[in-house]
Write a protein that holds these residues in place. Structure first.
Motif, mmCIF file in Angstrom:
data_model
loop_
_atom_site.group_PDB
_atom_site.id
_atom_site.type_symbol
_atom_site.label_atom_id
_atom_site.label_comp_id
_atom_site.label_asym_id
_atom_site.label_seq_id
_atom_site.Cartn_x
_atom_site.Cartn_y
_atom_site.Cartn_z
ATOM 1 N N LEU A 6 44.824 39.184 36.977
ATOM 2 C CA LEU A 6 45.066 38.832 35.360
ATOM 3 C C LEU A 6 46.149 39.904 34.717
ATOM 4 N N TYR A 7 46.383 41.391 35.102
ATOM 5 C CA TYR A 7 47.452 41.630 34.302
ATOM 6 C C TYR A 7 48.683 40.826 34.668
ATOM 7 N N PRO A 8 49.179 39.695 35.445
ATOM 8 C CA PRO A 8 50.622 39.327 34.913
ATOM 9 C C PRO A 8 50.977 38.377 34.048
ATOM 10 N N ILE A 9 49.672 37.542 34.335
ATOM 11 C CA ILE A 9 49.005 36.539 33.245
ATOM 12 C C ILE A 9 49.159 37.108 31.800
ATOM 13 N N GLN A 10 48.325 38.865 32.228
ATOM 14 C CA GLN A 10 48.731 38.786 30.482
ATOM 15 C C GLN A 10 50.001 39.498 30.101
ATOM 16 N N GLN A 11 50.034 40.243 31.118
ATOM 17 C CA GLN A 11 51.465 40.830 30.536
ATOM 18 C C GLN A 11 52.971 39.369 29.971
ATOM 19 N N HIS A 12 52.824 37.945 30.849
ATOM 20 C CA HIS A 12 53.691 36.742 30.882
ATOM 21 C C HIS A 12 53.037 36.235 29.025
ATOM 22 N N LEU A 13 52.335 36.215 29.109
ATOM 23 C CA LEU A 13 51.644 35.422 27.369
ATOM 24 C C LEU A 13 51.816 36.966 26.259
ATOM 25 N N ASP A 14 51.865 37.751 26.868
ATOM 26 C CA ASP A 14 51.773 38.825 25.576
ATOM 27 C C ASP A 14 53.917 39.080 25.200
ATOM 28 N N THR A 15 54.363 38.543 26.105
ATOM 29 C CA THR A 15 56.029 38.467 25.694
ATOM 30 C C THR A 15 56.104 37.249 25.058
ATOM 31 N N ARG A 16 55.163 35.747 26.232
ATOM 32 C CA ARG A 16 56.150 34.409 25.487
ATOM 33 C C ARG A 16 55.032 34.964 23.416
ATOM 34 N N ILE A 37 43.044 30.522 36.944
ATOM 35 C CA ILE A 37 42.629 30.426 35.373
ATOM 36 C C ILE A 37 41.684 31.307 35.478
ATOM 37 N N MET A 38 40.942 30.275 36.485
ATOM 38 C CA MET A 38 39.337 30.772 36.488
ATOM 39 C C MET A 38 39.790 31.924 37.575
ATOM 40 N N GLU A 39 39.946 32.589 38.384
ATOM 41 C CA GLU A 39 40.151 34.064 38.884
ATOM 42 C C GLU A 39 40.321 35.215 38.072
ATOM 43 N N CYS A 40 41.757 34.362 37.291
ATOM 44 C CA CYS A 40 41.851 36.253 36.420
ATOM 45 C C CYS A 40 40.764 36.136 35.140
ATOM 46 N N CYS A 41 39.995 34.897 34.970
ATOM 47 C CA CYS A 41 39.035 35.397 34.310
ATOM 48 C C CYS A 41 37.922 36.773 34.774
ATOM 49 N N ALA A 42 38.208 35.681 35.875
ATOM 50 C CA ALA A 42 36.239 36.599 36.579
ATOM 51 C C ALA A 42 37.423 38.224 37.029
ATOM 52 N N GLU A 43 38.192 38.371 37.346
ATOM 53 C CA GLU A 43 38.871 39.937 37.461
ATOM 54 C C GLU A 43 38.581 40.802 35.784
ATOM 55 N N GLY A 44 39.005 39.407 34.753
ATOM 56 C CA GLY A 44 38.274 40.247 33.837
ATOM 57 C C GLY A 44 36.926 40.702 33.667
#
Length: 715
Positions: free
Chosen positions: A157-167, A501-508
């Protein structure tokens, strides 16, 4: 300069993100009790000893932040991912996330990665002492940890969130596919100072320059092939043409006469593409392809200047000129990516109230050309006889689309949807965006964009349900996962496509059950060794965060192996076997390395024997597992791998009666193969039984000195 944040103790697994096997070994060390009691030897400095694989003990020191007990959190190191949310109804600042790891050191000699397994083992124990060991479950749409209960590791989740924030920063607060502030910054480099701007080359002069250059290229080419009969030398030199195009385009790109400049740019695009079509069998056409790619991107950036500085009428004329170049029938067929790159120029205009109508017109025209034909093909065919003859525009679109190949049409459709989504986002038209999602629910790009927006807004449960629903509605789950891996929004961040996507959401969401289901899928579908670490991740998840005992986990693992066995049967029944070679071993698509690891880790001998039928040459750990309860079967597997004629078996006597020579081939390589199998036998059954077997082989061939030499280690 932004200082990188220190990892939190609650989420220390991110330190091992690139080394899952090290984290797996760390877990084994911690669970097997190799970590001594952790002591605070100085303020926020913790020390422990870890027993190594031999009799060695290693000292590990961990220094935490000053707020290790949740007191006076260090604002400079606040975890943005855990403490910020677009939804003001949820608070995510917790004591768990205020404990940060400042440094970690170990006395072991391991230096391949920054952190060793001993450090990982101590971090597990330290987290248990300071925070707690079990996860919590939330039914909310966002993820939070409360009351000192540890949150699940957010390694995905964290790497995806960081990338989306930059985007989002690059998209002026929007998550966009095809537009970012970088395009505008690139466009500014084209702007010339008023006193430095060169007069625009007249269109008629530009046409003459290009036609003369093309004529000279063809003349030189004819002379060249008349002097060289070698077929490999029949390639045209386009150097002069390329320089001419670059000169005309460069002059236009720095001009503030925007409408006329776009006319020159359209001419360049047309001439380059026409020459490409005429030289498609020419080995020397590669520079033209590079020229076209560069020209399309530079024109795309230039349109940012047109949108920003031209008046509305001039901007509309300029955009219409570029759109005409992009919508050329041959351009869409042979250069669909560059065609859509030019169409996406309209996005520059979507940000200005007085010019937005031009963007809407261009992109809606692209929707009509590229999407309505495909998605409504059946209805169009049924209405074909009733079509109004006066509707020349629609019929023209249909006629042109008939010439587009399926591959090119797929590219056109994909980028049309991206452009439309970005158009509504930049226009702040939420209703238009929602209608687009409703009209094209089968679009992978749009659904992924929607899921990414939900993750960015921390609507994680909605994103999970969206990804799950898209997978369930697809014909082939594996295929849509593969398609989602290669995307422009989250590059290299979705190794398992929609399941990531499902994995990162389950983590969060901090939902052990949802995350366990994703891990189970990875294990069941595994056919690559890179996914074997999910066995350990599932075990850690259920034991550390789910509260399962060792016995309960063993029962879960046993049931999972039965599911894996059924999955292997389905692979054999419905999938052709694809084999590759890595090193000296053969790898089959019917094999499941994660299944093998699960069998070996849990010492499931029956499952190992069942799985063996899909493995031509079982690895040593699998053989050892088979031998636990089925030693004779394990011996037979090894003996069957020996060269023909090594042992006096029943099969040997049967073939002798028919006059077949079953004598062992007298070659050194054959003897070395026997020695290799004897070493495997020794690793499973010990030296004593190996010695008996070696003597039996040597006594069968008493006069073969070379055989005795190769087997000397076992005699």
């Amino acid at each position: 300069m932004v200082v990188p944040q220190k990892p939190t103790l609650a989420q220390f697994e991110v330190m091992f993100e690139g080394t899952p096997l090290i984290l797996e070994r760390a877990t084994d060390y911690w669970e097997s009790g190799r970590v001594s009691s952790v002591q605070e030897i100085a303020p926020q400095l913790y020390h422990a000893q870890v027993s190594g694989s031999a009799d060695d003990c290693y000292d590990v020191d961990i220094r935490l932040s000053k707020d290790a007990r949740g007191e006076n959190a260090n604002e400079a190191n606040t975890d943005d991912q855990a403490t910020t949310s677009s939804n003001s109804d949820h608070e995510s600042t917790t004591d768990d996330n205020s404990i940060r790891i400042q440094s970690a050191a170990c006395t072991c000699p391991y230096q391949r990665t920054p952190y060793c397994k001993h450090i990982g083992a101590v971090l597990y124990e330290l987290r248990k002492q300071l925070i707690g060991a079990h996860g919590n479950h939330h039914n909310d749409d966002t993820a939070n940890a409360h009351d000192g209960v540890i949150a699940l590791p957010r390694t995905v989740l964290y790497p995806i969130q960081q990338h989306l924030d930059t985007r989002a920063e690059q998209g002026k607060g929007h998550l966009l596919f095809l537009w970012s502030t970088q395009l505008r910054e690139a466009a500014k480099t084209f702007c010339a100072q008023p006193d430095e701007e060169r007069p625009l080359i007249p269109l008629i002069d530009a046409q003459t320059m290009l036609s003369d250059t093309i004529r000279r290229c063809h003349e030189r080419f004819i002379i060249h092939i008349s002097k060289h009969s070698d077929a490999y030398s029949k390639s045209c030199d386009y150097t002069e043409f390329i320089k001419t195009v670059q000169a005309i385009a460069g002059n236009a790109l720095q001009s503030s006469d925007y409408a006329s400049a776009c006319g020159n740019l359209r001419l360049c695009i047309h001439e380059v593409h026409a020459l490409l079509l005429s030289s498609e069998n020419d080995d020397g056409s590669e520079p033209l392809l590079t020229l076209m790619d560069d020209l399309a991107m530079r024109v795309r950036c230039y349109m940012e200047n047109v949108a920003e500085f031209a008046d509305s009428s001039t901007a509309g004329k300029a955009l219409n000129t570029i759109a005409q170049a992009a919508n050329d029938k041959d351009m869409r067929q042979c250069e669909p990516l560059n065609s859509m790159l030019l169409i996406s120029s309209a996005l520059a205009f979507a940000q200005y109230d007085d010019k937005r109508i031009w963007a809407i017109d261009v992109i809606e025209n692209a929707i009509t050309r590229n999407l309505e034909y495909s998605f409504n093909e059946e209805s169009e065919e049924s209405d074909e006889d009733d079509e109004d003859e006066d509707n020349e525009d629609t019929s023209e679109v249909d006629d042109e689309t008939d010439f587009i190949s399926d591959e090119s049409l797929h590219v056109l459709q994909l980028f049309t949807l991206m452009s439309a989504y970005d158009l509504y986002a930049l226009s702040n038209d939420d209703a238009g965006r929602e209608q687009l999602l409703k009209d094209y629910p089968e679009s992978m790009a749009l659904t992924l964009m929607n899921a990414a927006n939900m993750i960015h807004e921390e609507r994680l449960r909605s994103a999970y349900m969206l990804a799950q629903g898209f997978l369930l509605s697809s014909r082939d789950m594996e295929d849509v996962d593969i398609d989602a891996r290669h995307n422009g929004l989250l590059p290299d961040l979705l190794p398992h496509g929609w399941h990531t996507i499902m994995e990162c959401c389950a983590e969060g969401l901090n939902d052990v059950g949802l995350l366990a289901n994703v891990y189970r899928y990875y294990i069941l579908s595994c056919n690559d060794r890179s996914d074997t670490h999910y066995v350990s991740k599932l075990r850690n998840l259920l034991r550390i965060y789910g509260g399962l005992s060792a016995e309960e986990w063993h029962d879960v693992a046993d049931g999972l192996t039965r599911d894996c066995a059924r999955n292997i049967i389905d692979r054999i029944k419905y999938q052709p076997e694809i084999t590759t070679k890595g090193g000296t071993q053969r790898h089959s698509s019917w094999r499941n390395p994660a299944y093998e690891k699960l069998i070996v880790d849990e010492r499931l001998s029956d499952a190992a024997l069942t799985y063996y039928v899909t493995v031509d040459y079982p690895p040593l750990p699998l053989l050892r597992t088979i031998a636990i309860e089925h030693p004779e079967s394990a011996k037979s597997i090894i003996l069957d791998a020996m060269p023909y004629g090594t042992m006096g078996t029943a099969a040997f006597r049967f073939t002798v009666e028919r006059g077949v020579d079953n004598t062992l081939t007298a070659r050194r390589a054959t003897y070395q193969q026997i020695a290799k199998q004897l070493r495997r036998f020794a690793a499973v059954f010990g030296d004593e039984e190996t010695r008996v077997l070696a003597h039996e082989i040597v006594e069968r061939y008493p006069n073969r000195t070379a055989l005795r030499e190769e087997l000397a280690f076992a005699l």
